[in-house]
Structures are given as structure tokens and as C-alpha cells.
Scaffold this motif. Structure first.
Motif, PDB file in Angstrom:
ATOM      1  N   GLY A 466       0.806  -1.221   0.000  1.00 47.15           N
ATOM      2  CA  GLY A 466       0.000   0.000   0.000  1.00 47.15           C
ATOM      3  C   GLY A 466       0.837   1.268   0.000  1.00 47.15           C
ATOM      4  N   GLY A 467       2.171   1.119  -0.042  1.00 44.86           N
ATOM      5  CA  GLY A 467       3.060   2.280  -0.127  1.00 44.86           C
ATOM      6  C   GLY A 467       3.644   2.741   1.193  1.00 44.86           C
ATOM      7  N   ASN A 468       3.349   2.052   2.302  1.00 42.85           N
ATOM      8  CA  ASN A 468       3.908   2.433   3.599  1.00 42.85           C
ATOM      9  C   ASN A 468       5.170   1.622   3.871  1.00 42.85           C
ATOM     10  OD1 ASN A 468       4.396   3.303   6.207  1.00 42.85           O
ATOM     11  ND2 ASN A 468       2.819   1.990   7.130  1.00 42.85           N
ATOM     12  N   THR A 469       6.323   2.244   3.724  1.00 46.23           N
ATOM     13  CA  THR A 469       7.594   1.560   3.991  1.00 46.23           C
ATOM     14  C   THR A 469       8.156   1.920   5.359  1.00 46.23           C
ATOM     15  OG1 THR A 469       8.797   3.362   2.900  1.00 46.23           O
ATOM     16  CG2 THR A 469       8.150   1.458   1.542  1.00 46.23           C
ATOM     17  N   SER A 470       7.383   2.581   6.184  1.00 45.47           N
ATOM     18  CA  SER A 470       7.808   2.972   7.522  1.00 45.47           C
ATOM     19  C   SER A 470       7.909   1.747   8.439  1.00 45.47           C
ATOM     20  CB  SER A 470       6.812   3.984   8.112  1.00 45.47           C
ATOM     21  OG  SER A 470       6.999   4.135   9.503  1.00 45.47           O
ATOM     22  N   GLU A 471       8.638   1.898   9.537  1.00 46.05           N
ATOM     23  CA  GLU A 471       8.720   0.843  10.538  1.00 46.05           C
ATOM     24  C   GLU A 471       7.393   0.654  11.259  1.00 46.05           C
ATOM     25  OE1 GLU A 471      10.622   3.483  10.407  1.00 46.05           O
ATOM     26  OE2 GLU A 471      12.678   2.809   9.994  1.00 46.05           O
ATOM     27  N   LEU A 472       6.541   1.675  11.228  1.00 46.14           N
ATOM     28  CA  LEU A 472       5.267   1.648  11.937  1.00 46.14           C
ATOM     29  C   LEU A 472       4.128   1.591  10.933  1.00 46.14           C
ATOM     30  CD1 LEU A 472       5.999   4.517  14.506  1.00 46.14           C
ATOM     31  CD2 LEU A 472       6.355   2.066  14.825  1.00 46.14           C
ATOM     32  N   SER A 473       3.210   0.648  11.124  1.00 47.55           N
ATOM     33  CA  SER A 473       2.043   0.571  10.248  1.00 47.55           C
ATOM     34  C   SER A 473       1.162   1.795  10.462  1.00 47.55           C
ATOM     35  CB  SER A 473       1.248  -0.698  10.546  1.00 47.55           C
ATOM     36  OG  SER A 473       0.615  -0.591  11.825  1.00 47.55           O
ATOM     37  N   VAL A 474       0.256   2.029   9.524  1.00 46.49           N
ATOM     38  CA  VAL A 474      -0.668   3.155   9.645  1.00 46.49           C
ATOM     39  C   VAL A 474      -1.514   2.998  10.911  1.00 46.49           C
ATOM     40  CG1 VAL A 474      -2.652   4.308   8.597  1.00 46.49           C
ATOM     41  CG2 VAL A 474      -0.732   3.559   7.157  1.00 46.49           C
ATOM     42  N   VAL A 492       5.998  -0.170  23.499  1.00 47.50           N
ATOM     43  CA  VAL A 492       6.372  -0.683  22.182  1.00 47.50           C
ATOM     44  C   VAL A 492       7.500  -1.691  22.376  1.00 47.50           C
ATOM     45  CG1 VAL A 492       7.248  -0.115  19.887  1.00 47.50           C
ATOM     46  CG2 VAL A 492       5.713   1.481  21.070  1.00 47.50           C
ATOM     47  N   LEU A 493       7.303  -2.904  21.893  1.00 44.84           N
ATOM     48  CA  LEU A 493       8.306  -3.961  22.026  1.00 44.84           C
ATOM     49  C   LEU A 493       9.022  -4.168  20.698  1.00 44.84           C
ATOM     50  CD1 LEU A 493       9.617  -6.468  23.444  1.00 44.84           C
ATOM     51  CD2 LEU A 493       7.710  -7.803  22.524  1.00 44.84           C
ATOM     52  N   LEU A 494      10.347  -4.114  20.751  1.00 47.76           N
ATOM     53  CA  LEU A 494      11.193  -4.476  19.617  1.00 47.76           C
ATOM     54  C   LEU A 494      12.409  -5.189  20.191  1.00 47.76           C
ATOM     55  CD1 LEU A 494      12.080  -4.487  16.682  1.00 47.76           C
ATOM     56  CD2 LEU A 494      13.025  -2.203  17.005  1.00 47.76           C
ATOM     57  N   ASN A 495      12.513  -6.460  19.977  1.00 51.33           N
ATOM     58  CA  ASN A 495      13.538  -7.249  20.660  1.00 51.33           C
ATOM     59  C   ASN A 495      14.871  -7.232  19.914  1.00 51.33           C
ATOM     60  OD1 ASN A 495      14.242  -8.728  22.902  1.00 51.33           O
ATOM     61  ND2 ASN A 495      13.906 -10.693  21.901  1.00 51.33           N
ATOM     62  N   ASN A 627       8.266  -6.190  14.436  1.00 54.94           N
ATOM     63  CA  ASN A 627       9.260  -7.123  13.885  1.00 54.94           C
ATOM     64  C   ASN A 627       9.414  -8.393  14.716  1.00 54.94           C
ATOM     65  OD1 ASN A 627      11.090  -7.953  11.995  1.00 54.94           O
ATOM     66  ND2 ASN A 627      12.794  -6.726  12.767  1.00 54.94           N
ATOM     67  N   ILE A 628       8.321  -9.046  15.047  1.00 55.21           N
ATOM     68  CA  ILE A 628       8.383 -10.287  15.816  1.00 55.21           C
ATOM     69  C   ILE A 628       8.892 -11.447  14.977  1.00 55.21           C
ATOM     70  CG2 ILE A 628       6.012 -11.026  15.307  1.00 55.21           C
ATOM     71  CD1 ILE A 628       7.880 -11.361  18.693  1.00 55.21           C
ATOM     72  N   ASP A 629       8.845 -11.315  13.647  1.00 56.29           N
ATOM     73  CA  ASP A 629       9.190 -12.436  12.760  1.00 56.29           C
ATOM     74  C   ASP A 629      10.617 -12.928  12.936  1.00 56.29           C
ATOM     75  OD1 ASP A 629       6.622 -12.250  11.264  1.00 56.29           O
ATOM     76  OD2 ASP A 629       7.435 -10.299  10.706  1.00 56.29           O
ATOM     77  N   GLN A 630      11.528 -12.043  13.324  1.00 55.62           N
ATOM     78  CA  GLN A 630      12.933 -12.429  13.428  1.00 55.62           C
ATOM     79  C   GLN A 630      13.145 -13.555  14.432  1.00 55.62           C
ATOM     80  OE1 GLN A 630      15.223  -9.175  14.974  1.00 55.62           O
ATOM     81  NE2 GLN A 630      13.776  -8.731  16.603  1.00 55.62           N
ATOM     82  N   MET A 631      12.242 -13.682  15.420  1.00 51.92           N
ATOM     83  CA  MET A 631      12.413 -14.714  16.436  1.00 51.92           C
ATOM     84  C   MET A 631      11.973 -16.089  15.954  1.00 51.92           C
ATOM     85  SD  MET A 631      11.212 -12.855  19.964  1.00 51.92           S
ATOM     86  CE  MET A 631      11.492 -14.367  20.885  1.00 51.92           C
ATOM     87  N   MET A 632      11.288 -16.154  14.811  1.00 49.57           N
ATOM     88  CA  MET A 632      10.732 -17.419  14.343  1.00 49.57           C
ATOM     89  C   MET A 632      11.786 -18.366  13.774  1.00 49.57           C
ATOM     90  SD  MET A 632       7.478 -17.791  14.728  1.00 49.57           S
ATOM     91  CE  MET A 632       5.961 -16.887  14.980  1.00 49.57           C
ATOM     92  N   TYR A 633      12.929 -17.830  13.386  1.00 53.57           N
ATOM     93  CA  TYR A 633      13.844 -18.627  12.580  1.00 53.57           C
ATOM     94  C   TYR A 633      15.166 -18.923  13.295  1.00 53.57           C
ATOM     95  CZ  TYR A 633      10.385 -17.193   9.210  1.00 53.57           C
ATOM     96  OH  TYR A 633       9.197 -16.967   8.568  1.00 53.57           O
ATOM     97  N   GLN A 666       2.633  -6.374  14.678  1.00 56.86           N
ATOM     98  CA  GLN A 666       3.056  -6.226  13.283  1.00 56.86           C
ATOM     99  C   GLN A 666       3.836  -7.459  12.845  1.00 56.86           C
ATOM    100  OE1 GLN A 666       3.532  -1.338  13.155  1.00 56.86           O
ATOM    101  NE2 GLN A 666       5.276  -2.641  12.685  1.00 56.86           N
ATOM    102  N   SER A 667       3.471  -8.038  11.714  1.00 57.63           N
ATOM    103  CA  SER A 667       4.152  -9.250  11.251  1.00 57.63           C
ATOM    104  C   SER A 667       4.038  -9.368   9.744  1.00 57.63           C
ATOM    105  CB  SER A 667       3.534 -10.485  11.918  1.00 57.63           C
ATOM    106  OG  SER A 667       4.069 -11.673  11.372  1.00 57.63           O
ATOM    107  N   GLU A 668       5.044  -9.997   9.136  1.00 60.82           N
ATOM    108  CA  GLU A 668       4.978 -10.309   7.715  1.00 60.82           C
ATOM    109  C   GLU A 668       4.361 -11.683   7.474  1.00 60.82           C
ATOM    110  OE1 GLU A 668       8.843  -9.809   6.050  1.00 60.82           O
ATOM    111  OE2 GLU A 668       8.812  -7.614   6.244  1.00 60.82           O
TER     112      GLU A 668
END
Length: 806
Positions: A466-474, A492-495, A627-633, A666-668
Motif C-alpha cells: 500500500g506504499g507504507n515503507t515505515s517501521e510503523l504501520s498506519v 512498544v516492544l522491539l527485541n 518485527n516479531i518475525d525475526q524470532m521465528m527462525y 506487526q508481522s509479515e
């Protein structure tokens, strides 16, 4: 008498309890430290007595000196140390030493003094030797002093000659890391016939009423100078002495109400169950499960109050130092100063004195992190492990013990109860509760009128499309803005700390890595440097690529510093607090900042996982997870459980009081099942899925995992050591004694972080049933390996059911 002694500085491959005879008349008891001769050179070493017997053996070496006047470890703790040495593949002394605070530890040092008679007769000495002699005419010096003042070691030729000639006398001393704190006391002596001045007489009359006072107190009450008190002592009207005092840690300002809340019916049902387990004989470990905000703390505080009223002691463990102050204040509202605090954030003196308060019975409750499980209470009744699912209860350094396991053993020994508490219990604990191995109590609703927060999962790939490349969703931006306008607080949690997580050249694609570790460097904006979070290496940031020499280096990824900047750009008038290991490195700074957040001095708190655990702020109504996805792998079979735990816990920080809460994740990969279960706060569905996965793939709790690791500065030596160990293990498994052991041995591979601090690392994993026979096999293999001279420079690590990859 024969003493079985655990001796310091012994290598694992020949460690055992060494036998020494006890000289007649020497007071030596189990749990006391002694000085013993060790090795062919009979060098003095510190040891701890594990056993005493009356067998006579004149061939044995004798104990040189009893270091302690009384035992520093109870027989109960000595038994646990023996268990630890066998279970965690460490030396006996390492197991016992970890139970004592650093300030209580003794070391053997050398001190040098002058033989003045020989010094006066000495001739033909060098200028440097004469300088040393002149220094020693005014006092003594130790090894550190020699290096600091003269730049030499005791083995240096010029100094060694002075010792050999007897001009300088070498003395062996046993010293403790920190001394007892004390204060000066003055006490009255009755029937004094001395003539006193009017001022002295007034002070003497006051002393007769109080019998003894500290010198400072008496000066405060009377306004006299110390010379008046000295005169009383000289005239025989009073005497000086020294009394022990305790260095008490500073606890931050109170963050919880002093009001005592009555338990609601659900809490009371849980309490009744737990007290039944405590007072019965069948169950020694129980699990208290409750959704976030259900009031589990109130239940175990009530149980602790009951236990203390029955004359027993209580240990309360928390996973992080950051949770200690809040827990202490909760208990202090009820129990006053009968609380000792034990964790590594205290000074050495404070930690030593808090340990002494427990040992002397001056404290009834010990609150602290992992090491507090060894608090030296003589009448222990209850051990509580809050947030029992946390990995920090497992030590990553030798001895690699698990505080949960030690707590269960101590509870069985003392006939008390070990209580695990969590909104996200570990799979192991919940399974044990379901099978009836643990007692079980649950609270399914939040306390009072509070309800679980509404949770929304935001697809960041859709945001990008949708054009939002920010770290924070709308949605996140709008929610943070609305919450700020309403005067409510947000977390705000960012591990991931730092600004950007890596830097890369856009031309040659080279990623800047640490020269000492196989890991990318993290960009920190505060000092404009690239830093390694493993070995501490840092270098100034430059946009010139060191490989292709082009000005094309850019930074990527998201860390807490960058997220803080993004939030300030969104809400420039908001007060933002960042909590990570970079911002709270100073002593007490974390407690101070959390206090300020609780007082409303900040609107938004952003941080790593330290902001996700156990904190209780009524005005927090919004939680955002980035950015919780980084912990999945991660290469860890518990990755899914880690994500579920962290999300459930941080989501539970919202809406804990009278204000409803909301959480945004927020997650991909918004369809991920672990994220979905956490959003719904659905532990039971999570457990069912995870339990089936563990069972089918034979992971804990359906099998044990032993991790064997090697590290050295030589890449080839590390690899060869790993395969040499495997060869020894194969040979030993050919023995019929071990042939029936159920094992799955995986070939050695490079560790996930292959190189750190200039050391290469390999690991080998074994799925097994970790019983005594299996540990005997591994100990035999390890000792044979450690005896190989080819690998004397390779370090060996053995970890039972590790909480993280080697």
C-alpha cells in the motif's frame, strides 16, 4: 578424623573429593572451608568439607587450617552440590562455590615483609633492590603491589634473590574478598569511681540508661565531641567495641499500592489448592497457571504469608533484575524489612550482607534472580518461581544448573512446596501438571473488572504494497497518536537493540562483520559506531566500503534506537523512554526509569524483552509489537514457544487496571499459528499443538538433549577435538554396560555462531534419557578426552537440556 574435601582449581578430568586427616583439636565441620596442601608441590588451596569420617589413615596429608569458624553451607546444600557435580558435569568445588556470594569467597595470597636485621647487614645490593627494601621498612607488600609500584613479579630475579637470602620474608595469607561492615559502640562500665567532669558525668548517666549506644548515636543525643567519649574510656567508665552492621541495597520508590486486596473467589480457590499441597505430603511441586492480570502474585503472596506465620522461610525467584524492585515492594507492604534481596546487580558488600541476613535468621524472605535459590535458610518452607517459563533460570556458565530443578530438590528436602507461576507455563511444566506429577491450580479470568486486551494482527507486507515503507504501520501510528492525546501510556516492544541491525555495501554487497566473531556489526546512532553485541568490538562508521573502496555503505534493519527516532518523528511532543541494555547499563538506572514511567513522566516506553515481563502499569492501555518475525527462525526447537510466550506476556501489559487495553502485532506472516494463539491468549491450544510436535519429533519433555561444545582459537583443532570426542564415545558405547542406553547421537557441526571472540566453535547434540548411567558414560568420555594432550588448548562444554543453542 578424615575429611572429604572439594578442592579449588582442580581440572574436571581428575576431580573428586580428596581425603585429608584432621589434626587433633582442630574444629572442622561439614560445610566449612579449610586450607589444604595440594599436588606434588603441596601448594596451599582452599577447600570445602563435604564429609567427615573416623577412619584413621596416617598416610594422608593434613588439613592446614580451618578458614571458617562455623559451616557456611548446610548439609542440605552440600548434598545439592554433590548432585550438581554429577548432573551438570562440573567440579565439586564449582558446585559449592556458586552457592556462596562473591564477597564471602576466600583466596590465598602472598605478602612480603622485611627482615630488618638481615636488611641492615646486606651489602652489594642494586639500586632497585635498595628501593624495595626502603619501601618495606614502612610496611608490607603483596603480589599486586609489586606489579603496581615496581613493575615486577615475585619471580623477577632481583626480588627473588631478596627472598632467597632471607632479606624479604614471604608470608601466606588467607583473605576474603570483602570484610564485614561494622560500627563503633560505646558501653557503660558500672561502679566507676573515677572523677568525671560535669559533661562526662552527663554522658555517663545517659549511658547507664541505655547500657550501650553507637558512638554516632551518643554524640547525636548529647552533642559532645569524640574526645569526651575517649576520656570516659580512659577513666574506665566506658569501653569501646565494634558491632556488625549490614549494607542494605537501595530499593527504588514504591511502584505498587500498599493496600492489601482480599482474594476473589477464583484466587481463593487457587490458594486453597496450593496450601493443601504445601501442608500435605504427596506433592512437593505445583504449578499456578493464570491468564495475564489474573492476580497470581496476590495468591502466592497470601501463601507466603501463611508459610511465614507458621515459622518457615520463603524464597521468591524472578527471571530478571528489572522485576526485583516491584516484587520487593509488593512483599515489603506486608512483611516490612524481613526481606533480603539477592541478585548480581548489588554491590559485592550488599550481596554478602543480604546472604548473611538469611543465614543468621534476620530475614524471613529472600527475593532475587537465579542465584537466590541457594539462600541459606535453615527452615525453608516455600520456593516460588515467578514467570517460570523464562530461560534465564538456566545458567549458561559452569556449573550449568537449572534453578527450577534445584528449587524442586530443596522443596523435597525440606518437606515444603516449590511453586511455579506463569501465564505461559513451559511445555514441560504444564505436561507434568496434566499428568499429576505437579499439583495444579488455575485462574482463568483477570482480576476485578479488568478484561483481556483486544488484539489486532497487522500484515506488514500489505502495508508495503500500500506504499507504507515505515517501521510503523498506519494503524500503529494512529493508535499511538490517539493514545497520547487521551493521556494514556503505550509500550512498544522491539527485541533488537541498536539503530540498524547491519550495514552493507550497495555495490559489492559486502556486509560489515566483526573481525572476532561470525556476526554482522550493529549500527548505533548514539555514538555513530558499528558494534558487536558478542565480544564488544566497535569501530567508527564510514560509508566507504573497505572491500571495493566506494562510498556505498548503507545501514539496514530495525533496532530500538531507530524505532525511538521514528516514534519521535511521529509524535515530537511525546516523552519517549527507551529501555535496553545500552540505556540502562548504570546501577539502579532501570529501576529509576521504570519508576519515572510509572509516575507518568513518560508517554511511551520502547524496549527489548525487558519491557514484556511482569511489569504492572495501570495507565498502559496500548501495546505495539514490532518485527516479531525475526524470532521465528532461530535454530532452536523452542522458537515457536519463545514467540508465543513473549507475545502473550507483552500483550498482557495492556489494560491491567480500570482502563480497557489494546494490542497491535506487526508481522509479515500474520497467519502464523503461534502469533494467532498469542493474540487470542489461548494457551491450551498452543500447548496441544506444541506438545504433539515435541512428542512426534522426540524433543523435551519426551527426551532429554545433551549439548557438547568445543571452542578454541584454532579452527582445525576445534573440529578435530569434536570428532575425537565422538570416537571416544563410540568406543565407550561398545561396552555392554552402556550398549542398552537409548541414544541418538548427531555428528559434530559448526555452532550457530561459529566464531566469537576469536574462538571457533563446534557442537554435538545427543537425544537421550538423562539418567545416572548415561551421565556416567558422558563423564567417562569427557574425562578421557580432557586427558588428551593434543587438545589441551580446546575448551569443552557440556550442557544438559540447554535453553539456547551453543
Amino acid at each position: 578424623m578424615i575429611a572429604q574435601v572439594a578442592v579449588e582449581k582442580t581440572a574436571y578430568f581428575f576431580d573428586k573429593l580428596f581425603s585429608y586427616s584432621v589434626p587433633v583439636g582442630m574444629n572442622v565441620q561439614i560445610g566449612m572451608r579449610v586450607k589444604v596442601p595440594f599436588g606434588r608441590g603441596n601448594s596451599s588451596r582452599i577447600g570445602i568439607v563435604f564429609h567427615l569420617s573416623e577412619t584413621d589413615d596416617s598416610e594422608l596429608k593434613s588439613v592446614l587450617e580451618a578458614v571458617d569458624k562455623a559451616p557456611v553451607l548446610s548439609q542440605e546444600l552440600i548434598q545439592i552440590a554433590e548432585f550438581m557435580a554429577e548432573k551438570y558435569f562440573c567440579t565439586y568445588f564449582e558446585a559449592a562455590k556458586i552457592m556462596l556470594p562473591p564477597g564471602a569467597l576466600f583466596s590465598i595470597k602472598f605478602r612480603y615483609k622485611l627482615n630488618k636485621e638481615k636488611a641492615d647487614e646486606a651489602k652489594g645490593l642494586s639500586e632497585e633492590q635498595n628501593r624495595i627494601i626502603e619501601f618495606l621498612r614502612h610496611g608490607t607488600i603483596d603480589d599486586n603491589g609489586l606489579k603496581k609500584d615496581f613493575g615486577i613479579t615475585p619471580d623477577s630475579g632481583l626480588f627473588a634473590i631478596l627472598v632467597d637470602c632471607g632479606i624479604v620474608v614471604k608470608e601466606e595469607i588467607t583473605s576474603r574478598k570483602v570484610e564485614d561492615a561494622s560500627f563503633k559502640v560505646i558501653s557503660v562500665i558500672d561502679d566507676c569511681n573515677a572523677t568525671l567532669t560535669p559533661k562526662q558525668s552527663d554522658v555517663y548517666d545517659i549511658l547507664k540508661d541505655f547500657r550501650s549506644l553507637s558512638v554516632k548515636e551518643l554524640q547525636y543525643y548529647t552533642g559532645v565531641s569524640v574526645s569526651v567519649l575517649d576520656s570516659l574510656v580512659k577513666k574506665g567508665a566506658a569501653s569501646y567495641s565494634y558491632a556488625e552492621k549490614f549494607r542494605k541495597p537501595k530499593i527504588s520508590a514504591e511502584r505498587v499500592s500498599g493496600k492489601k486486596y482480599a482474594l476473589n473467589p477464583k484466587q481463593h480457590d487457587a490458594y486453597d489448592k496450593l496450601y493443601g499441597y504445601y501442608s500435605g505430603n504427596d506433592i512437593s511441586t505445583a504449578l499456578l497457571y493464570g491468564v495475564t492480570g489474573s492476580g497470581k502474585t496476590s495468591v502466592f503472596v497470601k501463601l507466603a504469608e501463611k508459610v511465614i506465620n507458621e515459622g518457615k522461610n520463603v524464597i521468591v525467584l524472578v527471571p530478571e533484575i528489572s522485576l526485583t524492585a516491584q516484587t520487593v515492594q509488593t512483599f515489603r507492604n506486608i512483611f516490612g524489612d524481613d526481606i533480603a534481596v539477592i541478585h548480581s546487580g548489588l554491590s559485592i558488600g550488599e550481596r554478602y550482607d543480604e546472604w548473611k541476613r538469611c543465614e543468621q535468621g534476620k530475614a524471613k524472605i529472600a527475593i532475587g534472580t537465579r542465584s537466590a535459590v541457594f539462600a541459606p535458610f535453615k527452615n525453608l518452607g516455600l520456593i516460588v518461581l515467578d514467570e517460570e517459563h523464562e530461560r534465564s533460570y538456566k545458567s549458561e556458565n559452569s556449573p550449568r544448573y537449572n534453578a527450577k530443578e534445584i528449587a524442586r530438590i530443596r522443596a523435597r528436602q525440606c518437606g515444603g512446596l516449590c511453586l511455579f507461576c506463569s501465564a505461559t507455563p513451559s511445555v514441560d511444566s504444564y505436561l507434568n501438571a496434566q499428568k499429576g506429577v505437579f499439583g495444579f491450580a488455575s485462574i482463568e479470568e483477570r482480576f476485578g473488572n479488568a478484561v483481556l486486551p483486544q488484539v489486532e494482527i497487522i500484515d506488514m507486507l500489505e502495508e508495503a504494497r500500500g506504499g507504507n515503507t515505515s517501521e510503523l504501520s498506519v494503524t500503529t501510528q494512529n493508535s499511538l497518536r490517539d493514545n497520547f492525546i487521551k493521556g494514556k501510556q503505550s509500550i512498544v516492544l522491539l527485541n533488537r537493540r541498536g539503530y540498524h541491525t547491519y550495514v552493507r555495501c550497495t555495490e559489492c554487497r559486502e556486509v560489515r562483520t566483526c573481525p572476532n566473531c561470525s556476526i554482522s556489526l550493529t549500527y548505533h546512532s548514539a555514538n555513530n559506531r558499528l558494534m558487536c553485541h558478542y565480544c564488544g568490538y566497535s569501530e567508527a562508521f564510514s560509508n566507504i566500503c573497505p572491500v571495493c573502496s566506494l562510498p556505498a555503505v548503507s545501514s539496514y534493519g530495525l533496532g530500538t534506537q531507530r524505532a525511538e527516532e521514528a516514534i519521535l518523528q511521529l509524535l515530537p511532543e511525546a516523552k519517549v523512554l527507551r529501555i535496553d541494555s545500552d540505556s540502562v547499563s548504570e546501577k539502579n538506572s532501570l529501576d529509576r526509569k521504570l519508576d519515572e514511567f510509572a509516575e507518568g513522566k513518560y508517554d511511551i516506553m520502547i524496549g527489548t524483552q525487558m519491557v514484556a515481563k511482569g511489569l504492572n502499569f495501570e495507565n498502559v492501555t496500548l501495546v505495539c509489537v514490532l518485527n516479531i518475525d525475526q524470532m521465528m527462525y532461530n535454530d532452536d526447537f523452542r522458537s515457536g514457544e519463545r514467540v508465543f510466550d513473549l507475545l502473550t506476556q507483552v500483550v498482557g501489559r495492556a489494560g491491567r487496571g480500570k482502563y480497557p487495553g489494546k494490542a497491535l502485532i506487526q508481522s509479515e506472516q500474520p497467519e502464523n499459528v503461534y502469533i494467532s494463539f498469542a493474540a487470542a491468549q489461548n494457551y491450551k491450544e498452543f500447548f496441544s499443538l506444541e506438545n504433539n510436535y515435541r512428542k512426534s519429533l522426540l524433543y523435551p519433555p519426551y527426551a532429554d538433549i545433551l549439548s557438547v561444545g568445543w571452542s578454541s582459537e584454532s579452527e582445525s583443532a576445534t573440529r578435530n577435538a569434536a570428532f575425537a570426542f565422538l570416537d571416544i564415545l563410540r568406543k565407550n558405547l561398545a561396552d555392554d554396560r552402556y550398549g542398552s542406553l537409548p541414544l541418538r547421537v548427531f555428528s559434530p557441526v559448526q555452532a550457530g555462531l561459529y566464531k566469537t571472540a576469536n574462538k571457533y566453535r563446534y557442537k554435538l547434540l545427543i537425544k537421550c534419557k538423562n539418567n545416572r548411567l548415561f551421565r556416567e558414560l558422558i563423564s567417562l568420555t569427557a574425562k578421557e578426552f580432557l586427558g588428551m594432550k593434543d587438545f589441551s588448548r580446546v575448551s569443552l562444554f557440556i550442557d544438559s537440556n540447554p535453553e539456547s543453542s551453543f
